[in-house]
Design an enzyme around this catalytic site. Structure first.
Site, mmCIF file in Angstrom:
data_model
loop_
_atom_site.group_PDB
_atom_site.id
_atom_site.type_symbol
_atom_site.label_atom_id
_atom_site.label_comp_id
_atom_site.label_asym_id
_atom_site.label_seq_id
_atom_site.Cartn_x
_atom_site.Cartn_y
_atom_site.Cartn_z
ATOM 1 C CG PHE A 133 44.692 34.982 48.194
ATOM 2 C CD1 PHE A 133 44.386 35.082 49.554
ATOM 3 C CD2 PHE A 133 44.058 35.849 47.312
ATOM 4 C CE1 PHE A 133 43.475 36.024 50.015
ATOM 5 C CE2 PHE A 133 43.140 36.787 47.757
ATOM 6 C CZ PHE A 133 42.853 36.871 49.118
ATOM 7 C CB SER A 142 36.755 44.418 39.392
ATOM 8 O OG SER A 142 37.840 44.560 38.514
ATOM 9 N NE ARG A 272 72.831 53.437 20.040
ATOM 10 C CZ ARG A 272 73.000 52.492 19.126
ATOM 11 N NH1 ARG A 272 73.867 51.507 19.339
ATOM 12 N NH2 ARG A 272 72.315 52.504 18.015
ATOM 13 C CD GLU A 367 47.139 41.789 45.651
ATOM 14 O OE1 GLU A 367 46.202 42.325 46.266
ATOM 15 O OE2 GLU A 367 47.766 40.818 46.063
ATOM 16 N N GLY A 368 43.429 44.456 42.492
ATOM 17 C CA GLY A 368 42.599 45.635 42.308
ATOM 18 C C GLY A 368 43.175 46.406 41.145
ATOM 19 C CB THR A 369 41.848 47.165 37.726
ATOM 20 O OG1 THR A 369 40.672 47.887 38.111
ATOM 21 C CG2 THR A 369 41.483 45.722 37.386
ATOM 22 C CG PHE A 387 32.895 50.342 43.493
ATOM 23 C CD1 PHE A 387 34.214 50.232 43.060
ATOM 24 C CD2 PHE A 387 32.657 50.870 44.747
ATOM 25 C CE1 PHE A 387 35.261 50.643 43.875
ATOM 26 C CE2 PHE A 387 33.694 51.279 45.573
ATOM 27 C CZ PHE A 387 34.992 51.164 45.127
HETATM 28 P P1 TGC Z 1 32.320 46.803 50.228
HETATM 29 O O1 TGC Z 1 30.874 46.787 50.595
HETATM 30 O O2 TGC Z 1 32.956 48.093 49.866
HETATM 31 O O3 TGC Z 1 33.181 46.137 51.399
HETATM 32 C C1 TGC Z 1 32.789 44.959 52.069
HETATM 33 C C2 TGC Z 1 33.336 45.077 53.496
HETATM 34 O O4 TGC Z 1 34.750 45.156 53.466
HETATM 35 C C3 TGC Z 1 35.204 46.426 53.997
HETATM 36 N N1 TGC Z 1 36.332 46.822 53.127
HETATM 37 C C4 TGC Z 1 37.600 46.611 53.492
HETATM 38 N N2 TGC Z 1 38.133 46.125 54.628
HETATM 39 C C5 TGC Z 1 39.458 46.019 54.698
HETATM 40 N N3 TGC Z 1 40.257 46.400 53.677
HETATM 41 C C6 TGC Z 1 39.767 46.880 52.515
HETATM 42 N N4 TGC Z 1 40.587 47.222 51.516
HETATM 43 C C7 TGC Z 1 38.380 47.005 52.388
HETATM 44 N N5 TGC Z 1 37.551 47.444 51.397
HETATM 45 C C8 TGC Z 1 36.295 47.323 51.882
HETATM 46 C C9 TGC Z 1 34.022 47.332 53.914
HETATM 47 O O5 TGC Z 1 34.099 48.349 54.894
HETATM 48 C C10 TGC Z 1 32.897 46.363 54.211
HETATM 49 O O6 TGC Z 1 32.914 46.077 55.593
HETATM 50 P P2 TGC Z 1 31.587 45.688 56.405
HETATM 51 O O7 TGC Z 1 32.007 45.622 57.818
HETATM 52 O O8 TGC Z 1 30.617 46.802 56.112
HETATM 53 O O9 TGC Z 1 31.132 44.385 55.847
HETATM 54 O O10 TGC Z 1 32.516 45.713 49.093
HETATM 55 P P3 TGC Z 1 32.182 45.738 47.544
HETATM 56 O O11 TGC Z 1 31.600 44.409 47.183
HETATM 57 O O12 TGC Z 1 31.400 46.977 47.184
HETATM 58 O O13 TGC Z 1 33.647 45.787 46.851
HETATM 59 C C11 TGC Z 1 34.491 46.856 47.000
HETATM 60 C C12 TGC Z 1 35.743 46.703 46.079
HETATM 61 C C13 TGC Z 1 35.341 46.841 44.622
HETATM 62 C C14 TGC Z 1 36.649 47.838 46.449
HETATM 63 C C15 TGC Z 1 36.427 45.352 46.319
HETATM 64 O O14 TGC Z 1 35.642 44.312 45.928
HETATM 65 C C16 TGC Z 1 37.766 45.217 45.625
HETATM 66 O O15 TGC Z 1 38.780 45.643 46.176
HETATM 67 N N6 TGC Z 1 37.857 44.604 44.387
HETATM 68 C C17 TGC Z 1 39.118 44.294 43.751
HETATM 69 C C18 TGC Z 1 39.394 42.791 43.810
HETATM 70 C C19 TGC Z 1 40.875 42.463 43.935
HETATM 71 O O16 TGC Z 1 41.682 43.289 44.300
HETATM 72 N N7 TGC Z 1 41.226 41.206 43.695
HETATM 73 C C20 TGC Z 1 42.576 40.770 43.901
HETATM 74 C C21 TGC Z 1 42.694 39.258 43.878
HETATM 75 S S1 TGC Z 1 44.224 38.641 44.539
HETATM 76 C C22 TGC Z 1 45.406 39.069 43.448
HETATM 77 O O17 TGC Z 1 45.205 39.758 42.515
HETATM 78 C C23 TGC Z 1 46.777 38.532 43.738
HETATM 79 S S2 TGC Z 1 47.924 39.004 42.546
HETATM 80 C C24 TGC Z 1 49.344 38.228 43.007
HETATM 81 C C25 TGC Z 1 50.237 39.082 43.844
HETATM 82 O O18 TGC Z 1 49.777 39.772 44.774
HETATM 83 O O19 TGC Z 1 51.451 39.110 43.658
HETATM 84 P P1 FAD Z 2 37.637 42.685 35.271
HETATM 85 O O1 FAD Z 2 37.173 42.832 36.674
HETATM 86 O O2 FAD Z 2 36.766 41.943 34.317
HETATM 87 O O3 FAD Z 2 37.947 44.124 34.696
HETATM 88 C C1 FAD Z 2 38.155 44.379 33.303
HETATM 89 C C2 FAD Z 2 38.254 45.903 33.114
HETATM 90 O O4 FAD Z 2 37.031 46.518 33.557
HETATM 91 C C3 FAD Z 2 39.361 46.544 33.949
HETATM 92 O O5 FAD Z 2 39.947 47.597 33.238
HETATM 93 C C4 FAD Z 2 38.626 47.064 35.160
HETATM 94 O O6 FAD Z 2 39.279 48.154 35.800
HETATM 95 C C5 FAD Z 2 37.333 47.512 34.528
HETATM 96 N N1 FAD Z 2 36.251 47.576 35.515
HETATM 97 C C6 FAD Z 2 35.699 46.577 36.244
HETATM 98 N N2 FAD Z 2 34.775 47.042 37.078
HETATM 99 C C7 FAD Z 2 34.740 48.388 36.914
HETATM 100 C C8 FAD Z 2 33.998 49.453 37.499
HETATM 101 N N3 FAD Z 2 33.117 49.230 38.463
HETATM 102 N N4 FAD Z 2 34.231 50.698 37.057
HETATM 103 C C9 FAD Z 2 35.165 50.949 36.101
HETATM 104 N N5 FAD Z 2 35.902 49.993 35.507
HETATM 105 C C10 FAD Z 2 35.690 48.732 35.914
HETATM 106 N N6 FAD Z 2 43.719 36.626 41.649
HETATM 107 C C11 FAD Z 2 43.705 35.882 42.794
HETATM 108 O O7 FAD Z 2 42.661 35.708 43.408
HETATM 109 N N7 FAD Z 2 44.860 35.316 43.262
HETATM 110 C C12 FAD Z 2 46.047 35.461 42.627
HETATM 111 O O8 FAD Z 2 47.069 34.939 43.087
HETATM 112 C C13 FAD Z 2 46.093 36.224 41.424
HETATM 113 N N8 FAD Z 2 47.260 36.339 40.726
HETATM 114 C C14 FAD Z 2 47.260 36.973 39.511
HETATM 115 C C15 FAD Z 2 48.426 36.967 38.742
HETATM 116 C C16 FAD Z 2 48.428 37.550 37.472
HETATM 117 C C17 FAD Z 2 49.675 37.510 36.641
HETATM 118 C C18 FAD Z 2 47.253 38.192 36.989
HETATM 119 C C19 FAD Z 2 47.239 38.861 35.637
HETATM 120 C C20 FAD Z 2 46.096 38.199 37.751
HETATM 121 C C21 FAD Z 2 46.086 37.591 39.015
HETATM 122 N N9 FAD Z 2 44.909 37.527 39.775
HETATM 123 C C22 FAD Z 2 44.878 36.800 40.955
HETATM 124 C C23 FAD Z 2 43.651 38.067 39.249
HETATM 125 C C24 FAD Z 2 43.513 39.583 39.410
HETATM 126 O O9 FAD Z 2 43.306 39.925 40.741
HETATM 127 C C25 FAD Z 2 42.342 40.035 38.514
HETATM 128 O O10 FAD Z 2 42.795 39.935 37.178
HETATM 129 C C26 FAD Z 2 41.913 41.459 38.822
HETATM 130 O O11 FAD Z 2 41.281 41.530 40.095
HETATM 131 C C27 FAD Z 2 40.945 42.012 37.757
HETATM 132 O O12 FAD Z 2 39.932 41.104 37.445
HETATM 133 P P2 FAD Z 2 39.628 40.729 35.898
HETATM 134 O O13 FAD Z 2 40.908 40.364 35.261
HETATM 135 O O14 FAD Z 2 38.536 39.723 35.931
HETATM 136 O O15 FAD Z 2 39.144 42.058 35.229
#
Ligand code: TGC
Ligand code: FAD
Length: 388
Positions: A133, A142, A272, A367-369, A387
Site C-alpha cells: 500500500f 502525516s 531471578r 498508520e497515523g502518528t 492539524f
Molecule cells: P480531512 O479533510 O480531514 O479528510 C478528507 C476526507 O476524508 C474523511 N476522513 C475519513 N474518512 C474515513 N476514515 C477516516 N479515518 C477519515 N478521516 C477523514 C473526511 O471526512 C473528508 O471527507 P470528505 O467527504 O469531506 O472529503 O483530511 P486532511 O487532509 O485534513 O487529513 C486529516 C488527517 C491528518 C487526519 C489524515 O490525513 C491522516 O490520517 N493522516 C495520517 C496519515 C497516515 O496514517 N498514513 C498511514 C500510511 S499507511 C501505513 O502507515 C502502513 S504501516 C504498515 C502496517 O499497517 O502494518
Molecule cells: P512526519 O509526518 O514528518 O511527522 C514527524 C513528526 O511530526 C511526528 O512526531 C508527527 O506526529 C509530527 N507532526 C506532523 N504533523 C503534525 C501536526 N499537524 N501536529 C503535530 N505534530 C505533527 N506508509 C505507507 O504508505 N505504507 C506502508 O506500508 C507503510 N509502512 C511503514 C512501515 C514502517 C516500519 C514505518 C516506520 C512506516 C511505514 N509507513 C508506511 C509510513 C508511515 O505511515 C509514516 O511514517 C507516518 O504516517 C508518519 O509520517 P512521517 O514519518 O513522514 O512523519
C-alpha cells in the site's frame, strides 16, 4: 467466582464466543510452533520468514473479513484476536497480514471492479500473491492530502510519476495500491510488479521492524491501463477508509506484544533472585507488573468493545483513533517497564522484549502518528481541527 489468573486477570476469555477462542488459540499455536523458533535469526538477519506465507493463507488469515472470493468472511473481533496473537510473535508478522488484508484486499474488495476482485482476491487469500500500500512519500507522511505522486490520463491509460517510501511488503509485492493525485482528485491504482518504470528498493539499516520488508517504490512514467484504476475510490477519504481497517487491527495487535513482554517479565521476576529473594517479591517489581497488567486489561476491553461496535456497524473512525493512540502508547510503555525487570538480560534478543520495544517505536509512528490520532480525537471533542 473465578480466581484471578495472572494471564487473564478479569476473565476476558469469558466475553468471547467459542469460535473466537478456537481461532485465537489456533493462531497462538501456529505462532508458538512455527514462528517463535525462527524469529531471532530473521530479526538479526533483517529478513522475513517468507516460507510461512502459505501457512498464513491456509489458516485463513488473509482477507479474513471478506465474504466470498475464497476468503473466510470472519468478524472484526475475530480479526482483532488474530492480530493480537500474530503480534505476540512480532509486529512484523502482524504487519504482513494487516497490510495484505486491510490495506490491499480491503480496497480491492471495496473500491475494485469485478475483474480486479476475481484476479487478485482468491490468490491473495491463499498467500500466492502479496500486496503493498503506497501512500507515504519521502516528503509526505502525516499529511497525505499533499502527496506529489501524480497520475495523468493519456489515451486509454494513466501515466504515473512519483515515489513512495516506507512501504511494508514493497519489494515482495506482486501488486501495489498506489495513491496518486489526478486532475479529478486522489485516485488508487493497481500497479503490478514488472510494469515498465516501476522499481522497488528495500530500505536497509533499520533497527526496528527488522523481520519485515520495508521499501521505497519508484514510479517513472509507469503506464497503467484504465482497468487497473480502482473505479470506486475517490479522494483522500478512500485511503483513509483503508487505514481505519488497519489501525483497528493494530490497536489489538499491540496488546499481543505487550502481553508477550508481561509474560516474559513475570516469569523472569519469579525466578531471578537478588538480595536472597526473587525480584518478584520486591514491592517496586510488583508495582511494575501490576501497572503493565492493568494497561493490558484496559486496552483489551477497549478494542473488544470497539470490535463489537464495528461488527454492529456502529464504529466511527475516531473511536479507532482513540484505541490506536492509547493502546500503542501503553504497549510501548509496558514493554519498556518489562525490559527494566529483566535488567541486562532485557536487552538480549533471546528474551524478545527489546525486539518488541524496537518494533513498537515504529507502530507509534505508522498508520497515523500518536500525535495525529490525538489531534483527530481532539477535533472530535472540540470541533476545532488543529492539524495546521
Ligand atoms: P480531512 O479533510 O480531514 O479528510 C478528507 C476526507 O476524508 C474523511 N476522513 C475519513 N474518512 C474515513 N476514515 C477516516 N479515518 C477519515 N478521516 C477523514 C473526511 O471526512 C473528508 O471527507 P470528505 O467527504 O469531506 O472529503 O483530511 P486532511 O487532509 O485534513 O487529513 C486529516 C488527517 C491528518 C487526519 C489524515 O490525513 C491522516 O490520517 N493522516 C495520517 C496519515 C497516515 O496514517 N498514513 C498511514 C500510511 S499507511 C501505513 O502507515 C502502513 S504501516 C504498515 C502496517 O499497517 O502494518
Ligand atoms: P512526519 O509526518 O514528518 O511527522 C514527524 C513528526 O511530526 C511526528 O512526531 C508527527 O506526529 C509530527 N507532526 C506532523 N504533523 C503534525 C501536526 N499537524 N501536529 C503535530 N505534530 C505533527 N506508509 C505507507 O504508505 N505504507 C506502508 O506500508 C507503510 N509502512 C511503514 C512501515 C514502517 C516500519 C514505518 C516506520 C512506516 C511505514 N509507513 C508506511 C509510513 C508511515 O505511515 C509514516 O511514517 C507516518 O504516517 C508518519 O509520517 P512521517 O514519518 O513522514 O512523519
Amino acid at each position: 467466582m473465578p480466581t484471578p489468573h495472572a494471564s487473564d486477570f478479569i476473565d476476558i476469555n469469558h466475553l468471547l464466543t467459542q469460535e473466537e477462542r478456537l481461532t485465537r488459540d489456533e493462531v497462538k499455536k501456529f505462532v508458538q510452533k512455527e514462528f517463535m523458533p525462527v524469529i531471532d535469526e530473521h530479526y538479526e538477519n533483517a529478513t522475513f520468514p517468507l516460507d510461512l506465507i502459505p501457512q498464513l493463507g491456509n489458516l485463513g488469515l488473509f482477507g479474513m473479513k471478506i465474504d466470498g472470493y475464497d476468503c473466510p468472511g470472519g468478524t472484526n473481533v475475530l480479526y482483532g484476536l488474530v492480530c493480537q496473537e500474530l503480534e505476540r510473535g512480532d509486529s512484523g508478522l502482524r504487519s504482513l497480514v494487516s497490510v495484505q488484508s486491510s490495506l490491499v484486499m480491503y480496497p480491492i474488495f471495496t473500491f475494485g471492479s469485478e475483474e480486479q476482485k476475481t484476479t487478485w482476491l482468491p490468490a491473495m487469500a491463499k498467500g500466492e500473491k502479496i500486496g503493498c500500500f503506497g501512500l507515504t512519500e519521502p516528503d509526505i507522511g502525516s499529511d497525505p492530502g499533499s502527496m506529489k505522486t501524480w497520475a495523468e490520463k493519456d489515451g486509454g491509460d494513466w501515466v504515473i510519476n512519483g515515489s513512495k517510501m516506507w512501504i511494508t511488503n514493497g519489494s515482495i509485492a506482486d501488486v501495489a495500491i498506489i495513491w496518486a493525485q489526478t486532475d479529478e482528485g486522489i485516485k488508487g491504482f493497481l500497479v503490478e510488479k514488472g510494469m515498465p518504470g516501476f522499481e522497488s528498493e528495500e530500505i536497509k539499516k533499520k533497527v526496528s521492524f527488522r523481520a519485515s520488508v520495508t521499501s521505497t517504490l519508484y514510479l517513472n512514467n509507469v503506464r497503467v491501463p484504465e482497468r487497473n484504476i480502482l473505479p470506486k475510490a475517490s479522494g483522500l477519504k478512500s485511503p483513509l477508509m483503508c487505514l481505519n481497517e488497519a489501525r483497528y487491527g493494530i490497536a489489538w495487535g499491540v496488546m499481543g506484544a505487550a502481553s508477550a513482554c508481561y509474560d516474559i517479565a513475570l516469569k523472569y521476576a519469579k525466578t531471578r533472585k537478588q538480595f536472597n529473594k526473587p525480584i518478584a517479591a520486591f514491592q517496586l517489581t510488583q508495582d511494575k507488573l501490576v501497572k503493565i497488567m492493568t494497561e493490558i486489561v484496559k486496552g483489551q476491553l477497549l478494542v473488544l468493545h470497539i470490535g463489537r461496535l464495528k461488527d454492529e456497524g456502529r464504529c466511527d473512525h475516531r473511536h479507532i483513533s482513540l484505541a490506536k493512540m492509547n493502546n500503542v502508547s501503553e504497549a510501548l510503555k509496558s514493554a519498556r517497564t518489562a525490559r527494566s525487570i529483566l535488567g541486562a538480560n532485557g536487552i538480549s534478543l533471546e528474551y524478545h522484549i527489546m525486539r518488541h520495544i524496537c518494533n513498537l517505536e515504529s507502530v507509534y509512528t505508522y498508520e497515523g502518528t500518536h500525535e495525529i490520532h490525538k489531534l483527530i480525537v481532539g477535533q472530535a471533542l472540540t470541533g476545532s481541527a488543529a492539524f495546521s
